[in-house]
Design an enzyme around this catalytic site. Structure first.
Site, PDB file in Angstrom:
ATOM      1  N   TYR A 152       0.748  -0.885  -0.086  1.00 61.39           N
ATOM      2  CA  TYR A 152      -0.104  -0.120   0.038  1.00 61.39           C
ATOM      3  C   TYR A 152       0.844   1.124  -0.145  1.00 61.39           C
ATOM      4  O   TYR A 152       0.619   2.231  -0.646  1.00 61.39           O
ATOM      5  CB  TYR A 152      -0.856  -0.089   1.241  1.00 61.39           C
ATOM      6  CG  TYR A 152      -1.763   1.366   1.547  1.00 61.39           C
ATOM      7  CD1 TYR A 152      -2.883   1.447   0.583  1.00 61.39           C
ATOM      8  CD2 TYR A 152      -1.420   2.054   2.453  1.00 61.39           C
ATOM      9  CE1 TYR A 152      -3.728   2.470   0.873  1.00 61.39           C
ATOM     10  CE2 TYR A 152      -2.181   3.548   2.404  1.00 61.39           C
ATOM     11  CZ  TYR A 152      -3.194   3.622   1.748  1.00 61.39           C
ATOM     12  OH  TYR A 152      -3.993   4.797   1.922  1.00 61.39           O
ATOM     13  N   LYS A 156       1.178   4.263  -2.903  1.00 61.29           N
ATOM     14  CA  LYS A 156       1.050   5.507  -2.487  1.00 61.29           C
ATOM     15  C   LYS A 156       2.090   6.597  -2.879  1.00 61.29           C
ATOM     16  O   LYS A 156       2.068   7.714  -3.476  1.00 61.29           O
ATOM     17  CB  LYS A 156       0.631   5.998  -1.016  1.00 61.29           C
ATOM     18  CG  LYS A 156      -0.824   5.374  -0.826  1.00 61.29           C
ATOM     19  CD  LYS A 156      -2.028   6.060  -1.715  1.00 61.29           C
ATOM     20  CE  LYS A 156      -3.450   5.399  -1.266  1.00 61.29           C
ATOM     21  NZ  LYS A 156      -4.541   6.323  -2.309  1.00 61.29           N
TER      22      LYS A 156
END
Length: 279
Positions: A152, A156
């Protein structure tokens, strides 16, 4: 529908209980016409009451056809898109060495390529008007990557880098690109992260860390996480400025992560090990 004096805002990932949903309501409160999208309209029941404010659309950011269809529908209805908010995203919790590659690919397909798919679809319209705003929702985790959320965080971080490049490349066309970097915001993210985590295979090498790994899924949902409406109202106020900031961060841990970004690596490692590597 009268649209001349209202900005048309398209937001992805607007399911109830999330940041996108709160952003829709905050934009509507600022007299914007809001195109609220999610994979299923039924996931946005709180936005379905006022069709003069909310234009609900099903959108799968993984699908070229779905993205093009929604953009075409919005252009047919309103004639323009003033602001695009790339909020749709998925969590991914687990040790990098054991997460299935297909899960890593899905995370990047959603969080990175999904955003770029929509950006490439709307930019030609914005360029033709010499006006527009693209808002990408990043994460403070990208400032100081730690254990168990590497996929994740990397997705990002990639979105942050793309946002920085887009800001420079699109400025000559009058398009502002804004990186919104949330800290901890009280949403349903913890529940969705756990639901995703429960689909993971049983850890082999990291079995003894299983408690710490699962705890990471709820890390951003502690008692000091800010309410989503507070986050959304302050974010929308910044986005709608005539000269919006390139970077806006808000929420628990936003200041801490900004400080950690500048720390020596051994300091960051010490903090992360202390906080997240209990077994």
């Amino acid at each position: 529908m009268e649209t001349f004096n209202k900005q048309v805002v398209l937001v992805t990932g607007c399911s109830s209980g999330g940041i996108g949903n709160a952003l829709c309501r905050a934009f509507a409160a600022k007299n914007c016409l809001v195109v609220a999208t999610a994979r299923s309209i039924s996931s946005m029941p709180d936005l379905s009451d006022d069709h003069d404010i909310y234009f609900l659309q099903e959108l799968d950011v993984l699908s070229d056809h779905s993205v093009q269809e929604v953009v075409s529908n919005v252009m047919d209805r309103f004639g323009r898109i003033d602001v695009v908010v790339n909020n749709a995203g998925v969590q991914c919790i687990g040790p990098l060495a054991e997460i299935p590659l297909s899960t890593i690919e899905h995370t990047f397909n959603t969080n990175v390529y999904g955003s770029m798919r929509l950006i490439q679809a709307v930019v030609p319209h914005m360029v033709s008007r010499k006006k527009g705003k693209i808002v990408n929702i990043g994460s403070v985790t990208a400032l100081a990557p730690g254990p168990w959320s590497g996929v994740y965080t990397a997705s990002k971080a990639a979105l942050h880098a793309l946002t920085d490049t887009l800001r420079l490349e699109l400025k000559p066309f009058g398009i502002d690109v804004i990186n919104i970097v949330p800290g901890s915001v009280k949403t349903n993210l913890g529940n969705t992260a756990v639901a995703s985590y429960n689909k993971m295979p049983e850890w082999i090498m990291y079995k003894k860390f299983e408690g710490a790994i699962k705890e990471r899924a709820y890390f951003s949902q502690g008692p000091k996480a800010i309410p989503p409406d507070e986050f959304a109202n302050k974010t929308v106020a910044e986005v709608l400025k005539e000269d919006p900031p390139s970077w806006f961060s808000l929420g628990q841990y936003s200041t801490l992560m900004a400080i950690m970004y500048h720390m020596p690596i051994f300091c960051k490692d010490f903090i992360h090990k202390k906080a997240m590597m209990k077994c």
